[in-house]
Design a protein around this motif. Structure first.
Motif, PDB file in Angstrom:
ATOM      1  N   LEU A 298       7.445   3.405   9.666  1.00 18.57           N
ATOM      2  CA  LEU A 298       7.488   2.314   8.679  1.00 18.57           C
ATOM      3  C   LEU A 298       6.827   2.730   7.374  1.00 18.57           C
ATOM      4  CD1 LEU A 298       6.745  -1.121  10.393  1.00 18.57           C
ATOM      5  CD2 LEU A 298       8.938  -0.142   9.745  1.00 18.57           C
ATOM      6  N   GLU A 299       5.701   3.429   7.461  1.00 21.60           N
ATOM      7  CA  GLU A 299       5.008   3.883   6.251  1.00 21.60           C
ATOM      8  C   GLU A 299       5.894   4.824   5.445  1.00 21.60           C
ATOM      9  OE1 GLU A 299       0.410   3.644   7.958  1.00 21.60           O
ATOM     10  OE2 GLU A 299       1.528   5.530   8.021  1.00 21.60           O
ATOM     11  N   ALA A 300       6.558   5.750   6.124  1.00 22.37           N
ATOM     12  CA  ALA A 300       7.444   6.692   5.428  1.00 22.37           C
ATOM     13  C   ALA A 300       8.601   5.960   4.768  1.00 22.37           C
ATOM     14  CB  ALA A 300       7.959   7.742   6.407  1.00 22.37           C
ATOM     15  N   MET A 301       9.194   5.021   5.492  1.00 24.20           N
ATOM     16  CA  MET A 301      10.329   4.278   4.945  1.00 24.20           C
ATOM     17  C   MET A 301       9.912   3.427   3.748  1.00 24.20           C
ATOM     18  SD  MET A 301      12.342   3.141   8.403  1.00 24.20           S
ATOM     19  CE  MET A 301      13.553   4.244   9.159  1.00 24.20           C
ATOM     20  N   THR A 302       8.740   2.805   3.834  1.00 25.66           N
ATOM     21  CA  THR A 302       8.241   2.020   2.712  1.00 25.66           C
ATOM     22  C   THR A 302       7.973   2.911   1.501  1.00 25.66           C
ATOM     23  OG1 THR A 302       7.192   0.543   4.306  1.00 25.66           O
ATOM     24  CG2 THR A 302       6.513   0.312   2.023  1.00 25.66           C
ATOM     25  N   SER A 303       7.587   4.160   1.774  1.00 29.63           N
ATOM     26  CA  SER A 303       7.304   5.114   0.705  1.00 29.63           C
ATOM     27  C   SER A 303       8.559   5.698   0.072  1.00 29.63           C
ATOM     28  CB  SER A 303       6.437   6.258   1.252  1.00 29.63           C
ATOM     29  OG  SER A 303       5.238   5.769   1.798  1.00 29.63           O
TER      30      SER A 303
ATOM     31  N   TYR B 130      14.161   0.969   3.069  1.00 26.30           N
ATOM     32  CA  TYR B 130      13.228   0.115   2.340  1.00 26.30           C
ATOM     33  C   TYR B 130      13.642  -1.350   2.442  1.00 26.30           C
ATOM     34  CZ  TYR B 130      10.261  -1.728  -1.339  1.00 26.30           C
ATOM     35  OH  TYR B 130       9.336  -2.473  -2.037  1.00 26.30           O
ATOM     36  N   LYS B 131      14.932  -1.593   2.347  1.00 26.27           N
ATOM     37  CA  LYS B 131      15.455  -2.957   2.484  1.00 26.27           C
ATOM     38  C   LYS B 131      15.158  -3.501   3.881  1.00 26.27           C
ATOM     39  CE  LYS B 131      19.923  -5.431   2.414  1.00 26.27           C
ATOM     40  NZ  LYS B 131      19.511  -6.574   1.576  1.00 26.27           N
ATOM     41  N   MET B 132      15.366  -2.671   4.901  1.00 24.14           N
ATOM     42  CA  MET B 132      15.104  -3.085   6.282  1.00 24.14           C
ATOM     43  C   MET B 132      13.639  -3.473   6.479  1.00 24.14           C
ATOM     44  SD  MET B 132      15.129  -0.750   9.727  1.00 24.14           S
ATOM     45  CE  MET B 132      13.520  -0.091   9.272  1.00 24.14           C
ATOM     46  N   VAL B 133      12.727  -2.641   5.975  1.00 23.27           N
ATOM     47  CA  VAL B 133      11.302  -2.898   6.166  1.00 23.27           C
ATOM     48  C   VAL B 133      10.879  -4.177   5.458  1.00 23.27           C
ATOM     49  CG1 VAL B 133       8.980  -2.028   5.734  1.00 23.27           C
ATOM     50  CG2 VAL B 133      10.759  -0.457   6.488  1.00 23.27           C
ATOM     51  N   THR B 134      11.286  -4.333   4.209  1.00 26.01           N
ATOM     52  CA  THR B 134      10.845  -5.507   3.451  1.00 26.01           C
ATOM     53  C   THR B 134      11.418  -6.804   4.007  1.00 26.01           C
ATOM     54  OG1 THR B 134      12.633  -5.126   1.844  1.00 26.01           O
ATOM     55  CG2 THR B 134      10.463  -4.226   1.320  1.00 26.01           C
TER      56      THR B 134
ATOM     57  N   GLU C 221       0.811  -1.219   0.000  1.00 27.84           N
ATOM     58  CA  GLU C 221       0.000   0.000   0.000  1.00 27.84           C
ATOM     59  C   GLU C 221       0.843   1.268   0.000  1.00 27.84           C
ATOM     60  OE1 GLU C 221      -3.093   0.374   2.833  1.00 27.84           O
ATOM     61  OE2 GLU C 221      -3.891  -1.634   2.495  1.00 27.84           O
ATOM     62  N   TYR C 222       2.099   1.180   0.433  1.00 28.97           N
ATOM     63  CA  TYR C 222       2.915   2.383   0.590  1.00 28.97           C
ATOM     64  C   TYR C 222       4.159   2.406  -0.286  1.00 28.97           C
ATOM     65  CZ  TYR C 222      -0.044   4.074   4.303  1.00 28.97           C
ATOM     66  OH  TYR C 222      -1.124   4.560   4.999  1.00 28.97           O
ATOM     67  N   THR C 223       4.340   1.419  -1.146  1.00 27.04           N
ATOM     68  CA  THR C 223       5.477   1.483  -2.060  1.00 27.04           C
ATOM     69  C   THR C 223       5.251   2.616  -3.045  1.00 27.04           C
ATOM     70  OG1 THR C 223       4.431  -0.161  -3.473  1.00 27.04           O
ATOM     71  CG2 THR C 223       6.026  -0.969  -1.863  1.00 27.04           C
ATOM     72  N   ARG C 224       6.355   3.139  -3.585  1.00 26.66           N
ATOM     73  CA  ARG C 224       6.280   4.286  -4.494  1.00 26.66           C
ATOM     74  C   ARG C 224       5.315   4.053  -5.650  1.00 26.66           C
ATOM     75  NH1 ARG C 224       7.338   9.449  -3.210  1.00 26.66           N
ATOM     76  NH2 ARG C 224       9.341   9.717  -2.172  1.00 26.66           N
ATOM     77  N   SER C 225       5.291   2.835  -6.166  1.00 27.79           N
ATOM     78  CA  SER C 225       4.442   2.549  -7.327  1.00 27.79           C
ATOM     79  C   SER C 225       2.953   2.608  -6.988  1.00 27.79           C
ATOM     80  CB  SER C 225       4.794   1.171  -7.900  1.00 27.79           C
ATOM     81  OG  SER C 225       4.586   0.152  -6.929  1.00 27.79           O
ATOM     82  N   HIS C 226       2.611   2.529  -5.692  1.00 28.82           N
ATOM     83  CA  HIS C 226       1.209   2.563  -5.287  1.00 28.82           C
ATOM     84  C   HIS C 226       0.795   3.915  -4.695  1.00 28.82           C
ATOM     85  CE1 HIS C 226       1.615  -1.796  -5.720  1.00 28.82           C
ATOM     86  NE2 HIS C 226       0.301  -1.870  -5.717  1.00 28.82           N
ATOM     87  N   LEU C 227       1.723   4.848  -4.571  1.00 30.20           N
ATOM     88  CA  LEU C 227       1.386   6.161  -4.030  1.00 30.20           C
ATOM     89  C   LEU C 227       0.772   7.045  -5.113  1.00 30.20           C
ATOM     90  CD1 LEU C 227       4.469   7.056  -1.782  1.00 30.20           C
ATOM     91  CD2 LEU C 227       2.243   6.174  -1.062  1.00 30.20           C
ATOM     92  N   PRO C 228       0.020   8.070  -4.706  1.00 36.33           N
ATOM     93  CA  PRO C 228      -0.504   9.027  -5.699  1.00 36.33           C
ATOM     94  C   PRO C 228       0.639   9.745  -6.417  1.00 36.33           C
ATOM     95  CG  PRO C 228      -1.586   9.289  -3.560  1.00 36.33           C
ATOM     96  CD  PRO C 228      -0.418   8.384  -3.340  1.00 36.33           C
ATOM     97  N   GLU C 229       0.300  10.371  -7.535  1.00 36.55           N
ATOM     98  CA  GLU C 229       1.334  11.116  -8.262  1.00 36.55           C
ATOM     99  C   GLU C 229       1.838  12.282  -7.417  1.00 36.55           C
ATOM    100  OE1 GLU C 229      -0.103  13.937 -11.435  1.00 36.55           O
ATOM    101  OE2 GLU C 229      -1.921  12.707 -11.231  1.00 36.55           O
ATOM    102  N   LYS C 230       3.072  12.674  -7.673  1.00 37.78           N
ATOM    103  CA  LYS C 230       3.675  13.773  -6.925  1.00 37.78           C
ATOM    104  C   LYS C 230       2.982  15.099  -7.246  1.00 37.78           C
ATOM    105  CE  LYS C 230       8.409  12.141  -6.139  1.00 37.78           C
ATOM    106  NZ  LYS C 230       8.469  12.548  -4.721  1.00 37.78           N
ATOM    107  N   GLY C 231       2.994  16.001  -6.277  1.00 42.68           N
ATOM    108  CA  GLY C 231       2.515  17.357  -6.485  1.00 42.68           C
ATOM    109  C   GLY C 231       1.115  17.639  -5.990  1.00 42.68           C
ATOM    110  N   LEU C 232       0.328  16.605  -5.712  1.00 37.53           N
ATOM    111  CA  LEU C 232      -1.060  16.821  -5.312  1.00 37.53           C
ATOM    112  C   LEU C 232      -1.171  17.476  -3.943  1.00 37.53           C
ATOM    113  CD1 LEU C 232      -2.612  13.446  -6.545  1.00 37.53           C
ATOM    114  CD2 LEU C 232      -2.746  15.687  -7.663  1.00 37.53           C
ATOM    115  N   PHE C 233      -0.398  16.964  -2.978  1.00 41.67           N
ATOM    116  CA  PHE C 233      -0.445  17.537  -1.631  1.00 41.67           C
ATOM    117  C   PHE C 233       0.109  18.968  -1.652  1.00 41.67           C
ATOM    118  CE2 PHE C 233       1.198  18.439   2.600  1.00 41.67           C
ATOM    119  CZ  PHE C 233       0.158  18.018   3.415  1.00 41.67           C
TER     120      PHE C 233
END
Length: 384
Positions: A299-304, A358-362, A182-194
């Motif tokens: 963890l969410e930030a690191m996964t992202s 990211y390596k640590m979390v996975t 749910e939090y990997t880069r490929s599943h995050l919204p596109e950049k710039g929205l926030f």
């Protein structure tokens, strides 16, 4: 197996609700039944309920629950009527009514307590008179009576030993985990929205703090540290994302006093998609916390893929040190400022710690692995 989790299952409570969500998602897939019993106050935002699980929301009993956390006559009534239907009753946290009530009703259900960092020295020292009273009345006794005490790391192991005066035989280390996809880069919204929503330009470096506005989260360190950063990086932007939990007035006063209104934004609690939009746009995630059980936000930030500055009290500091997965800050303003500047000014370093994180979390915190570890512990105590 039929499992009952007891926790205030709201967005405001943060990590424990997320942990229950992810764990429940996995165990339901394996054919287990899961209910979540949650004291609620009208107007609170409920955390999403995993598909196949059931949320039983009961009203807090005020004004008593304002002093004695989660006190709910309806919670007790539900347990009195239904506790015999469960194989496992899993209580999240201590010091509150939800961790006492199951012991007041005779049943054959296995009783499990997850400490969630609440025996950390810093946590125990705050509202000390109430915790001393609860300790005298029942808390030590109940930890001894629990069939299983789940802790997340060796630091928490020492906290329990210090509190009880011995190492209980019923204590096991099982780290918390999360659904990584749910939090990997490929599943995050596109950049710039926030950034577009909050008027943050692409050339501004965005520092994200995402937690309750509480003194224990280290805001008394972060705010003056960011003031130092602002003097060297005047375009840096600090986003404080979280509900007020006793420290918003002090935060706003600091911002006014130091004229940081254009550089520090309080955006309230972020949930669902907008939370992920914030992570997609952040240049740095910061958590200089004095006390955490196991920080899912980190963890969410690191996964992202967001480089992080954290204290070693986030619940897995030993892993972070081993992997060199973040800037581990001392709990001082200057230490926090030094780390912020290092990450914001050294892109090579920032990218390196983000990759190692990211390596640590996975490798260690995938919920599919962790959920099975906890299920096995349930089964062991059932057999006993």
């Amino acid at each position: 197996m039929r499992i009952l989790n007891i926790c205030a299952y709201t967005w405001a409570i943060g990590g424990p609700a997320r942990i229950i969500y992810d764990h429940t998602t996995e165990v339901v897939k394996q054919g287990h039944q899961v209910d979540i019993l949650s004291p609620m106050t009208p107007g609170e935002k409920m955390y999403p309920v995993p598909e196949g699980a059931r949320l039983i929301a009961v009203a807090r009993t005020t004004p008593i629950s304002n002093v004695y956390r989660e006190f709910s006559i309806d919670l007790y009534k539900y347990l009195k009527k239904h506790i015999h239907e469960y194989d496992v009753v899993h209580m999240h946290g201590i010091w509150h009514f939800g961790s006492l009530a199951p012991f007041l009703i005779p049943s054959r259900a296995v009783k499990v307590i997850t400490i969630h960092g609440l025996l950390d020295k810093w946590a125990v020292s705050h509202s000390k008179w109430k915790k001393d009273l609860v300790t005298i009345l029942y808390q030590k006794k109940l930890l001894g009576q629990a069939d299983l005490i789940q802790i997340n790391n060796t630091d928490e192991e020492q906290d329990v030993i210090r509190y009880l005066g011995y190492r209980p035989k019923n204590m096991v280390i099982v780290p918390n985990g999360m659904k990584l996809d749910e939090y990997t880069r490929s599943h995050l919204p596109e950049k710039g929205l926030f950034r577009a929503k909050y008027g943050i330009s692409p050339d501004q470096q965005m520092v994200l703090f995402m937690a309750r506005l509480n003194i224990k989260k280290g805001l008394d360190l972060l705010l003056p540290a960011f003031q130092q950063v602002h003097e060297q990086l005047p375009h840096a932007q600090l986003i404080l994302a979280g509900p007020d939990d006793g420290y918003q007035a002090e935060t706003e006063a600091f911002i006014r006093k130091h004229r940081l209104e254009n550089r520090v934004k309080l955006v309230g609690m972020l949930t669902d998609t907008i939370k992920k939009e914030a992570l997609a746009d952040a240049d740095l995630f910061v958590s200089p916390s004095y006390s955490e059980g196991f920080s899912i936000a980190v963890l969410e930030a690191m996964t992202s893929g967001v480089p992080a500055l954290v204290s070693d009290r986030v619940g897995f500091g030993d892993y972070i040190a081993r992997y060199e997965a973040a800037w581990l800050t001392p709990l001082t303003c200057d230490g926090v400022a030094e780390g912020l500047l290092k990450i914001l000014q050294d892109k090579t370093y920032a990218e390196a710690i983000a990759n190692r994180a990211y390596k640590m979390v996975t490798e260690n915190f995938d919920i599919r692995v962790v959920a099975n570890q906890l299920l096995e512990e349930y089964k062991k105590v059932q057999k006993k």
